[in-house]
Design a protein around this motif. Structure first.
Motif, PDB file in Angstrom:
ATOM      1  N   ARG A   1      -3.974  24.900  -6.592  1.00  0.00           N
ATOM      2  CA  ARG A   1      -2.550  25.081  -6.884  1.00  0.00           C
ATOM      3  C   ARG A   1      -1.842  23.726  -6.903  1.00  0.00           C
ATOM      4  O   ARG A   1      -2.397  22.717  -6.460  1.00  0.00           O
ATOM      5  CB  ARG A   1      -1.898  25.967  -5.811  1.00  0.00           C
ATOM      6  CG  ARG A   1      -2.531  27.333  -5.643  1.00  0.00           C
ATOM      7  CD  ARG A   1      -2.190  28.261  -6.769  1.00  0.00           C
ATOM      8  NE  ARG A   1      -2.774  29.590  -6.586  1.00  0.00           N
ATOM      9  CZ  ARG A   1      -2.702  30.554  -7.490  1.00  0.00           C
ATOM     10  NH1 ARG A   1      -2.083  30.351  -8.636  1.00  0.00           N
ATOM     11  NH2 ARG A   1      -3.256  31.735  -7.259  1.00  0.00           N
ATOM     12  N   VAL A   2      -0.608  23.728  -7.406  1.00  0.00           N
ATOM     13  CA  VAL A   2       0.174  22.490  -7.422  1.00  0.00           C
ATOM     14  C   VAL A   2       0.752  22.250  -6.023  1.00  0.00           C
ATOM     15  O   VAL A   2       1.624  22.976  -5.568  1.00  0.00           O
ATOM     16  CB  VAL A   2       1.306  22.532  -8.477  1.00  0.00           C
ATOM     17  CG1 VAL A   2       0.756  22.411  -9.865  1.00  0.00           C
ATOM     18  CG2 VAL A   2       2.139  23.805  -8.364  1.00  0.00           C
ATOM     19  N   VAL A   3       0.223  21.260  -5.362  1.00  0.00           N
ATOM     20  CA  VAL A   3       0.708  20.863  -4.039  1.00  0.00           C
ATOM     21  C   VAL A   3       1.367  19.495  -4.196  1.00  0.00           C
ATOM     22  O   VAL A   3       0.691  18.506  -4.461  1.00  0.00           O
ATOM     23  CB  VAL A   3      -0.442  20.784  -3.016  1.00  0.00           C
ATOM     24  CG1 VAL A   3       0.090  20.341  -1.653  1.00  0.00           C
ATOM     25  CG2 VAL A   3      -1.156  22.128  -2.904  1.00  0.00           C
ATOM     26  N   PRO A   4       2.690  19.422  -4.055  1.00  0.00           N
ATOM     27  CA  PRO A   4       3.379  18.139  -4.249  1.00  0.00           C
ATOM     28  C   PRO A   4       2.871  17.075  -3.283  1.00  0.00           C
ATOM     29  O   PRO A   4       2.455  17.380  -2.160  1.00  0.00           O
ATOM     30  CB  PRO A   4       4.848  18.477  -3.972  1.00  0.00           C
ATOM     31  CG  PRO A   4       4.938  19.964  -4.139  1.00  0.00           C
ATOM     32  CD  PRO A   4       3.609  20.513  -3.727  1.00  0.00           C
ATOM     33  N   ALA A   5       2.904  15.843  -3.730  1.00  0.00           N
ATOM     34  CA  ALA A   5       2.465  14.731  -2.888  1.00  0.00           C
ATOM     35  C   ALA A   5       3.565  14.356  -1.899  1.00  0.00           C
ATOM     36  O   ALA A   5       4.744  14.630  -2.121  1.00  0.00           O
ATOM     37  CB  ALA A   5       2.108  13.526  -3.751  1.00  0.00           C
ATOM     38  N   LEU A   6       3.158  13.734  -0.802  1.00  0.00           N
ATOM     39  CA  LEU A   6       4.118  13.220   0.169  1.00  0.00           C
ATOM     40  C   LEU A   6       4.527  11.798  -0.207  1.00  0.00           C
ATOM     41  O   LEU A   6       3.740  11.061  -0.810  1.00  0.00           O
ATOM     42  CB  LEU A   6       3.500  13.195   1.569  1.00  0.00           C
ATOM     43  CG  LEU A   6       3.331  14.524   2.309  1.00  0.00           C
ATOM     44  CD1 LEU A   6       2.707  14.262   3.672  1.00  0.00           C
ATOM     45  CD2 LEU A   6       4.650  15.242   2.466  1.00  0.00           C
ATOM     46  N   PRO A   7       5.730  11.387   0.156  1.00  0.00           N
ATOM     47  CA  PRO A   7       6.106   9.985  -0.045  1.00  0.00           C
ATOM     48  C   PRO A   7       5.319   9.111   0.926  1.00  0.00           C
ATOM     49  O   PRO A   7       4.815   9.605   1.943  1.00  0.00           O
ATOM     50  CB  PRO A   7       7.602   9.981   0.284  1.00  0.00           C
ATOM     51  CG  PRO A   7       7.770  11.104   1.258  1.00  0.00           C
ATOM     52  CD  PRO A   7       6.800  12.166   0.811  1.00  0.00           C
ATOM     53  N   PRO A   8       5.177   7.822   0.648  1.00  0.00           N
ATOM     54  CA  PRO A   8       4.439   6.949   1.573  1.00  0.00           C
ATOM     55  C   PRO A   8       5.129   6.866   2.930  1.00  0.00           C
ATOM     56  O   PRO A   8       6.350   6.990   3.032  1.00  0.00           O
ATOM     57  CB  PRO A   8       4.432   5.594   0.854  1.00  0.00           C
ATOM     58  CG  PRO A   8       5.578   5.659  -0.107  1.00  0.00           C
ATOM     59  CD  PRO A   8       5.683   7.092  -0.524  1.00  0.00           C
ATOM     60  N   LYS A   9       4.319   6.643   3.961  1.00  0.00           N
ATOM     61  CA  LYS A   9       4.867   6.577   5.314  1.00  0.00           C
ATOM     62  C   LYS A   9       5.708   5.327   5.521  1.00  0.00           C
ATOM     63  O   LYS A   9       6.732   5.349   6.198  1.00  0.00           O
ATOM     64  CB  LYS A   9       3.727   6.607   6.334  1.00  0.00           C
ATOM     65  CG  LYS A   9       4.204   6.611   7.784  1.00  0.00           C
ATOM     66  CD  LYS A   9       3.043   6.738   8.753  1.00  0.00           C
ATOM     67  CE  LYS A   9       3.550   6.792  10.196  1.00  0.00           C
ATOM     68  NZ  LYS A   9       2.441   6.949  11.164  1.00  0.00           N
ATOM     69  N   ARG A  10       5.272   4.223   4.929  1.00  0.00           N
ATOM     70  CA  ARG A  10       6.011   2.966   5.088  1.00  0.00           C
ATOM     71  C   ARG A  10       5.933   2.168   3.798  1.00  0.00           C
ATOM     72  O   ARG A  10       5.116   2.461   2.916  1.00  0.00           O
ATOM     73  CB  ARG A  10       5.443   2.154   6.250  1.00  0.00           C
ATOM     74  CG  ARG A  10       3.957   1.880   6.144  1.00  0.00           C
ATOM     75  CD  ARG A  10       3.468   1.035   7.318  1.00  0.00           C
ATOM     76  NE  ARG A  10       3.680   1.714   8.576  1.00  0.00           N
ATOM     77  CZ  ARG A  10       2.788   2.549   9.125  1.00  0.00           C
ATOM     78  NH1 ARG A  10       1.652   2.802   8.495  1.00  0.00           N
ATOM     79  NH2 ARG A  10       3.028   3.132  10.273  1.00  0.00           N
TER      80      ARG A  10
END
Length: 516
Positions: free
Chosen positions: A184-193
């Motif tokens: 399924r389409v699982v959105p990516a997370l933004p970078p931690k830093r």
């Protein structure tokens, strides 16, 4: 067996017939299938009509117990008895077995219910957006024993609860979500830093705010996804207020496994796919790629407009301050200029104008925030979804398909080894071991083929999800137009209030026609 028919009171044959003709996606039997079953009996049309009248099928389906009742009536009628519910009530022996043939031969009677198309998503954008709205707010920094960390307050409108999460919680949530819903389409997370060594003009404060916005978009896409929104993983992340949400998430995933293991039609996905699924996939992928490129350009332009509004706010504020500085100059005019110049009067007027320019600056800043919140964020939300679709396509091609091809290659090598072993006699133990490995590999290939078809099935549904989201374009355009109308009106009102005050600067022209 006087009384009502139930699961435990019927012969095993009844259950076998039910399993053979019930809908694959429903626990009921379609009326058309039942009528076909009746045609397999040697009963007259009159008797068949009597049996049909005694069976509840008002909604176009027979329940399991209704089918059992019908099978009992068929069996009694085949014994020459008049079929009626009263006859069943007075039956004190085990229900008789109807003469319908082997249950496996009845599979051909089964039909997929016309009103249930498991491949098609019957959704609208409004229904998706109404599933939930999640807010993510930044909590002031807290210092741990060694390092300070950022914490977020996550509030779900659907569950009506707020919980506190750290970035590491989001990271684990994303990890288990991707494991469970790999197709399924699982959105990516933004970078931690911020990436080290990369030249950027973004301050740490702006980076943290950008990450907060991205996390908010991530949660809203997940909470509104038709297959995620009611999942236990999502519910746990949005509602669990215990001390260790990460362990809770991992335990929740371990109890269920991935979607292929839990979806009721996963192993039958091939039957629901259109014959030209690969061609449809290629066409849709190219179209969505073009849509992504266009929306990316729209987002870039919208960002520039929002940035210009902010810059305009700064320029207006500084312009007003310079006027104030100019008007605050208390230097004495030389005698040469003081006799004919009106500068002294003008100077006092300039100082008062800084208030209006401060208001103009505030209105321009509000305009920039509206453009950022109502336009840029909506564009980013859709772009996040489009990017996750592109990631899904890559996972399908580089993951499932690649593993399947590699397994086939390995299987071919084993078969060649087996052929070599038959030509050149080897120890019996090694041959048996090779045969066992071949069987295991065949099972693995079969599972991979099923997963491949299920991956295509999910990909087809996720493509529909993308097109369901496309009307968000009208939402974005509406927000853009409204922000411009409101912004220009508010700015225009202030300019109109400012205009009469310029009369003192230009004599009797009321500021309309400066004498230049």
């Amino acid at each position: 067996m006087a009384g009502e028919i139930n699961e435990g009171s019927v012969p095993a044959y009844y259950r076998e017939v039910y399993e053979a003709i019930c809908c694959r996606t429903d626990e009921r039997v379609q009326v058309e299938v039942f009528h076909r079953l009746l045609q397999r009996t040697d009963l007259s049309k009159v008797v068949l009509n009597q049996i049909a009248e005694h069976v509840d099928s008002a909604d176009g389906f027979l329940s399991k117990l209704a089918l059992y009742k019908a099978l009992a009536l068929i069996a009694l009628a085949q014994q020459g008895k008049q079929p009626s519910p009263k006859l069943l009530e007075n039956c004190i022996q085990e229900l008789p077995k109807p003469l319908l043939g082997e249950p496996r031969d009845l599979n051909a009677l089964r039909m997929q219910p016309a009103q249930e198309d498991v491949l098609t998503l019957s959704l609208t954008l409004d229904r998706l957006l109404a599933r939930d709205t999640v807010q993510v707010e930044l909590i002031p920094e807290k210092k741990g024993l060694f390092l300070k960390h950022v914490e977020y307050q996550v509030t779900s409108q659907h569950y009506k609860i707020s919980v506190y999460r750290r970035y590491s919680d989001f990271d684990v949530f994303h990890e288990v979500l991707l494991q469970k819903f790999a197709y399924r389409v699982v959105p990516a997370l933004p970078p931690k830093r911020m990436l080290k060594g990369v030249l950027t003009s973004v301050s740490e404060r702006d980076f943290i705010e950008g990450r907060r916005r991205a996390l908010c978009r991530f949660l809203n896409l997940v909470a509104r996804h038709p297959f995620f929104s009611e999942d236990e993983l999502v519910k746990t992340f949005l509602t669990f207020s215990g001390s260790d949400v990460q362990s809770k998430l991992r335990d929740t995933y371990k109890k269920t496994g991935d979607e292929f293991m839990t979806n009721r039609i996963a192993t039958q996905a091939k039957e629901y796919l259109p014959a030209d699924i690969q061609a449809q996939f290629s066409t849709s992928r190219e179209l969505i790629r073009n849509i992504y490129n266009s929306f990316q350009k729209l987002r870039d332009r919208a960002e520039k407009m929002a940035e210009r509004s902010k810059e305009n706010a700064t320029d207006l504020l500084m312009f007003g301050r310079e006027l104030s500085t100019l008007g605050s100059d208390a230097s004495t005019l030389p005698s040469l200029a003081s006799s004919q110049s009106t500068w002294g009067t003008l100077r006092q007027s300039l100082k008062s104008l800084s208030v209006e320019f401060a208001v103009l600056s505030d209105k321009a800043a509000q305009q920039g925030r509206r453009e950022e919140d109502d336009v840029v964020e909506k564009l980013n939300l859709f772009l996040d979804l489009l990017q996750s679709y592109r990631d899904l396509c890559e996972r399908h091609e580089k993951g499932v398909l690649h593993e399947h091809q590699r397994a086939l290659h390995k299987y071919g090598m084993m078969k060649r080894q087996m052929m070599s072993a038959t030509v050149q006699p080897k120890e019996q133990g090694s041959v048996e071991q090779l045969e066992s490995r071949i069987v295991q590999q065949e099972n693995a290939i079969q599972t991979m083929e099923l997963r491949n078809y299920f991956s295509l099935f999910c990909l087809h549904q996720e493509t529909q999800l993308i097109f369901t989201y496309l009307p968000i374009t009208s939402h974005i355009l509406g927000a853009f137009v409204n922000s411009q109308v409101q912004g220009h009106k508010e700015m225009g009102d202030v300019w109109n209030e400012l205009q009469p005050k310029l009369g003192c600067l230009f004599g009797g022209n009321n500021g309309l026609k400066p004498p230049i």
